[in-house]
Write a protein that holds these residues in place. Structure first.
Motif, mmCIF file in Angstrom:
data_model
loop_
_atom_site.group_PDB
_atom_site.id
_atom_site.type_symbol
_atom_site.label_atom_id
_atom_site.label_comp_id
_atom_site.label_asym_id
_atom_site.label_seq_id
_atom_site.Cartn_x
_atom_site.Cartn_y
_atom_site.Cartn_z
ATOM 1 N N GLY A 21 49.423 27.712 -6.303
ATOM 2 C CA GLY A 21 49.833 27.703 -4.907
ATOM 3 C C GLY A 21 50.436 28.999 -4.413
ATOM 4 O O GLY A 21 50.971 29.041 -3.306
ATOM 5 N N MET A 22 50.351 30.063 -5.214
ATOM 6 C CA MET A 22 50.954 31.338 -4.816
ATOM 7 C C MET A 22 49.925 32.456 -4.905
ATOM 8 O O MET A 22 48.912 32.347 -5.602
ATOM 9 N N ARG A 23 50.216 33.542 -4.169
ATOM 10 C CA ARG A 23 49.414 34.751 -4.226
ATOM 11 C C ARG A 23 50.307 35.912 -4.661
ATOM 12 O O ARG A 23 51.536 35.820 -4.625
ATOM 13 N N LEU A 24 49.659 37.017 -5.043
ATOM 14 C CA LEU A 24 50.428 38.186 -5.463
ATOM 15 C C LEU A 24 51.420 38.621 -4.386
ATOM 16 O O LEU A 24 52.541 39.029 -4.688
ATOM 17 N N SER A 25 51.002 38.544 -3.139
ATOM 18 C CA SER A 25 51.870 38.988 -2.054
ATOM 19 C C SER A 25 53.160 38.172 -1.984
ATOM 20 O O SER A 25 54.196 38.679 -1.538
ATOM 21 N N ASP A 26 53.108 36.903 -2.438
ATOM 22 C CA ASP A 26 54.318 36.078 -2.452
ATOM 23 C C ASP A 26 55.326 36.574 -3.479
ATOM 24 O O ASP A 26 56.513 36.244 -3.405
ATOM 25 N N LEU A 27 54.849 37.364 -4.441
ATOM 26 C CA LEU A 27 55.716 37.849 -5.523
ATOM 27 C C LEU A 27 56.106 39.309 -5.337
ATOM 28 O O LEU A 27 56.767 39.887 -6.193
ATOM 29 N N GLY A 28 55.683 39.898 -4.237
ATOM 30 C CA GLY A 28 56.044 41.285 -3.979
ATOM 31 C C GLY A 28 55.029 42.292 -4.452
ATOM 32 O O GLY A 28 55.321 43.485 -4.522
ATOM 33 N N LEU A 29 53.807 41.840 -4.750
ATOM 34 C CA LEU A 29 52.748 42.754 -5.177
ATOM 35 C C LEU A 29 51.689 42.820 -4.084
ATOM 36 O O LEU A 29 51.279 41.783 -3.543
ATOM 37 N N GLU A 30 51.251 44.030 -3.762
ATOM 38 C CA GLU A 30 50.279 44.234 -2.702
ATOM 39 C C GLU A 30 49.090 45.035 -3.234
ATOM 40 O O GLU A 30 49.232 45.832 -4.154
ATOM 41 N N ILE A 31 47.932 44.805 -2.618
ATOM 42 C CA ILE A 31 46.732 45.577 -2.948
ATOM 43 C C ILE A 31 46.297 46.321 -1.701
ATOM 44 O O ILE A 31 46.050 45.720 -0.651
ATOM 45 N N SER A 32 46.224 47.632 -1.814
ATOM 46 C CA SER A 32 45.889 48.471 -0.663
ATOM 47 C C SER A 32 44.397 48.434 -0.380
ATOM 48 O O SER A 32 43.604 47.853 -1.129
ATOM 49 N N ARG A 33 43.989 49.116 0.708
ATOM 50 C CA ARG A 33 42.582 49.131 1.102
ATOM 51 C C ARG A 33 41.703 49.813 0.060
ATOM 52 O O ARG A 33 40.513 49.513 -0.060
ATOM 53 N N ASP A 34 42.287 50.743 -0.710
ATOM 54 C CA ASP A 34 41.489 51.402 -1.754
ATOM 55 C C ASP A 34 41.467 50.616 -3.054
ATOM 56 O O ASP A 34 40.947 51.082 -4.073
ATOM 57 N N GLY A 35 42.037 49.408 -3.034
ATOM 58 C CA GLY A 35 41.967 48.535 -4.204
ATOM 59 C C GLY A 35 43.081 48.706 -5.205
ATOM 60 O O GLY A 35 43.102 48.014 -6.229
ATOM 61 N N LYS A 36 44.044 49.601 -4.961
ATOM 62 C CA LYS A 36 45.123 49.839 -5.914
ATOM 63 C C LYS A 36 46.296 48.885 -5.649
ATOM 64 O O LYS A 36 46.566 48.494 -4.512
ATOM 65 N N MET A 37 46.984 48.535 -6.716
ATOM 66 C CA MET A 37 48.090 47.580 -6.653
ATOM 67 C C MET A 37 49.421 48.320 -6.657
ATOM 68 O O MET A 37 49.575 49.352 -7.315
ATOM 69 N N SER A 38 50.380 47.795 -5.910
ATOM 70 C CA SER A 38 51.723 48.380 -5.873
ATOM 71 C C SER A 38 52.736 47.250 -5.784
ATOM 72 O O SER A 38 52.390 46.088 -5.524
ATOM 73 N N ILE A 39 54.002 47.583 -5.991
ATOM 74 C CA ILE A 39 55.054 46.585 -6.012
ATOM 75 C C ILE A 39 56.090 46.891 -4.938
ATOM 76 O O ILE A 39 56.487 48.044 -4.749
ATOM 77 N N ASP A 40 56.473 45.856 -4.238
ATOM 78 C CA ASP A 40 57.582 45.934 -3.285
ATOM 79 C C ASP A 40 58.830 45.497 -4.051
ATOM 80 O O ASP A 40 59.022 44.309 -4.311
ATOM 81 N N ASN A 41 59.657 46.466 -4.438
ATOM 82 C CA ASN A 41 60.773 46.171 -5.343
ATOM 83 C C ASN A 41 61.712 45.102 -4.788
ATOM 84 O O ASN A 41 62.130 44.192 -5.511
ATOM 85 N N ASP A 42 62.050 45.187 -3.521
ATOM 86 C CA ASP A 42 62.979 44.213 -2.943
ATOM 87 C C ASP A 42 62.398 42.805 -2.982
ATOM 88 O O ASP A 42 63.084 41.837 -3.349
ATOM 89 N N LYS A 43 61.153 42.696 -2.585
ATOM 90 C CA LYS A 43 60.517 41.380 -2.555
ATOM 91 C C LYS A 43 60.331 40.812 -3.962
ATOM 92 O O LYS A 43 60.495 39.615 -4.201
ATOM 93 N N PHE A 44 59.999 41.708 -4.896
ATOM 94 C CA PHE A 44 59.821 41.252 -6.273
ATOM 95 C C PHE A 44 61.147 40.787 -6.870
ATOM 96 O O PHE A 44 61.210 39.763 -7.556
ATOM 97 N N GLU A 45 62.202 41.534 -6.639
ATOM 98 C CA GLU A 45 63.518 41.136 -7.149
ATOM 99 C C GLU A 45 63.967 39.813 -6.542
ATOM 100 O O GLU A 45 64.598 38.988 -7.222
ATOM 101 N N GLN A 46 63.629 39.585 -5.285
ATOM 102 C CA GLN A 46 63.971 38.309 -4.657
ATOM 103 C C GLN A 46 63.197 37.172 -5.317
ATOM 104 O O GLN A 46 63.745 36.091 -5.570
ATOM 105 N N ALA A 47 61.915 37.419 -5.622
ATOM 106 C CA ALA A 47 61.112 36.402 -6.293
ATOM 107 C C ALA A 47 61.662 36.110 -7.684
ATOM 108 O O ALA A 47 61.689 34.954 -8.131
ATOM 109 N N GLN A 48 62.139 37.154 -8.371
ATOM 110 C CA GLN A 48 62.747 36.956 -9.685
ATOM 111 C C GLN A 48 63.981 36.067 -9.600
ATOM 112 O O GLN A 48 64.172 35.161 -10.416
#
Length: 445
Positions: A328-355
């Motif tokens: 029921g979750m997606r990467l974006s719910d955990l603070g991870l995003e995929i850009s238009r060029d296909g690369k993945m990055s982390i939103d530290n604040d959002k990820f720490e909140q998910a933790q």
């Protein structure tokens, strides 16, 4: 009329006959070789990626990391794997496990050259394993004598050695014959005896041993000493005493001291490090695929697999999977995003909140049957399995094409040789005629 060089002319014309074919075959061979290497690079990148995710998806490891801390250093250390439950535990270290060490009752004037019997046996038993050393085999040079040094070597190198180290120890001008168990614990106590040697001093030496260090199990208490749960172990590492936690004791406490506190809980920094490891592995894989499948431009060369549908399909499936939904979750719910060029990055604040608010969901997205890592491994398996994988089939096909080009090139070399020989004969004859004509003309000049 000037003469011709038959060799130069034959070489030039024979080369001209095969040159276009050579260039075509070499271009094809280079293309196949580039594709073969590129497929190997993609396969290696996929294996490295799968290894990374599998190391985060096992019975002892997950994306969510735990830590174990002790209230006071020096007495024991602890590690917690993915299966460890958060909690606080009281541990008292009563004693450490030790290895059995004994000194044989050898004569006071013992040294490395002291001769030992070459008949009879020296028998050992440790934890149910036995060794019967035939003393006649100790004499390795066949001179009819054997020394204490030879005996030490024979014991240590015997293929049936049950876990005994022999050594000579020197102290205050005296040499001692020592035997030590290679493992700690009561069960690894050394039992030794000599028989059939005909030499009383030797047999007495192993029936009258001095114990240097007793064989001893490690003892700890879950709770206070004497009132908690007593646990013993042959080694100083207690595995799984607490689910998912390994303890290694290093120093005994004094009787009556209070137990130490072991705290087990999630390790946010280690979890984030795990996540960054996954992101790096994913981005590295996508970069490798992009570099080998790119169509190229004025600044970038065309990739060797630019028109390869298999590799493009792999990339598409991987990207579709990481953009998918698990539990029921997606990467974006955990603070991870995929850009238009296909690369993945982390939103530290959002990820720490998910933790902090939903650590269980973080783990369940990545780990467990049917979730991201498990699904990714299943996706990659047909491409990477050792027998009959899609990559193996593709590489075999390319290698066969290269082999056919090699056969054509070998045939072309034979064609060149035949053409060269033909042209050489023709130009040699022509040169001879020209020479004769020049000679005839000179007669009339």
């Amino acid at each position: 009329m000037s003469s011709l060089d038959p060799i130069t002319m034959a070489t030039q014309l024979a080369t001209f006959d095969v040159q276009s074919f050579q260039q075509r075959y070499q271009t094809q061979a280079n293309q196949y070789q580039s594709q073969l290497k590129a497929l190997g690079d993609i396969e290696s990148a996929l294996r490295e990626f799968r290894t990374t995710i599998n190391e985060m998806n096992s019975s002892t490891s997950s994306i969510l990391q735990n830590s174990a801390t002790v209230s006071q250093d020096g007495f024991f250390s602890a590690t917690a794997d993915a299966g460890a439950l958060s909690g606080s535990y009281q541990i008292f270290v009563e004693q450490l496990a030790t290895a059995h060490q004994i000194s044989a009752g050898m004569p006071a004037d013992l040294d490395a050259t002291t001769q030992v019997p070459t008949t009879g046996t020296l028998d050992f038993s440790v934890n149910g394993e036995t060794m019967s050393l035939d003393l006649s085999t100790v004499d390795t040079d066949g001179d009819g004598t054997a020394t204490v040094a030879d005996l030490v070597s024979a014991i240590n190198n015997d293929s049936t050695n049950p876990g005994v180290n022999a050594t000579l120890v020197r102290s205050n001008g005296q040499t001692y014959f020592m035997l030590s168990s290679t493992e700690t614990g009561v069960a690894n106590r050394i039992n030794v005896s000599a028989s059939g040697t005909g030499q009383t001093w030797f047999e007495d030496a192993f029936s009258n041993v001095t114990e240097i260090s007793a064989a001893q199990d490690a003892t700890i208490w879950l709770g206070a000493q004497g009132t908690g749960l007593q646990l013993t172990n042959s080694s100083n590492t207690f595995s799984g005493v607490i689910d998912g936690v390994d303890l290694t004791v290093s120093q005994a406490q004094t009787s009556g001291e209070a137990p130490l506190t072991l705290s087990v809980g999630t390790d946010d920094e280690a979890t984030k490090e795990q996540m960054n490891g996954f992101i790096d592995a994913y981005n590295s894989l996508i970069s490798k695929i992009d570099s080998l499948t790119g169509i190229g431009d004025e600044n970038t060369a065309r990739g060797a697999l630019a028109s390869d549908p298999t590799v493009r399909s792999i990339k598409s499936q991987i990207q579709s999977m990481v953009r998918g939904q698990f539990d029921g979750m997606r990467l974006s719910d955990l603070g991870l995003e995929i850009s238009r060029d296909g690369k993945m990055s982390i939103d530290n604040d959002k990820f720490e909140q998910a933790q902090s608010t939903n650590g269980a969901a973080l783990e369940s997205f990545f780990n467990g049957d049917g979730n991201l890592f498990d699904s990714m491994d299943e996706l990659l398996n047909p491409y990477l399995k050792f027998s009959g994988s899609l990559f193996a089939s593709r590489k075999d096909s390319l290698q066969q094409s290269i082999d056919r080009i090699d056969d054509k090139q070998a045939s072309l070399e034979r064609k060149y040789d035949m053409a060269y020989d033909r042209y050489l004969r023709q130009f040699t004859q022509m040169n001879q005629l020209m020479t004769q004509m020049n000679q005839t003309m000179s007669m009339f000049s």
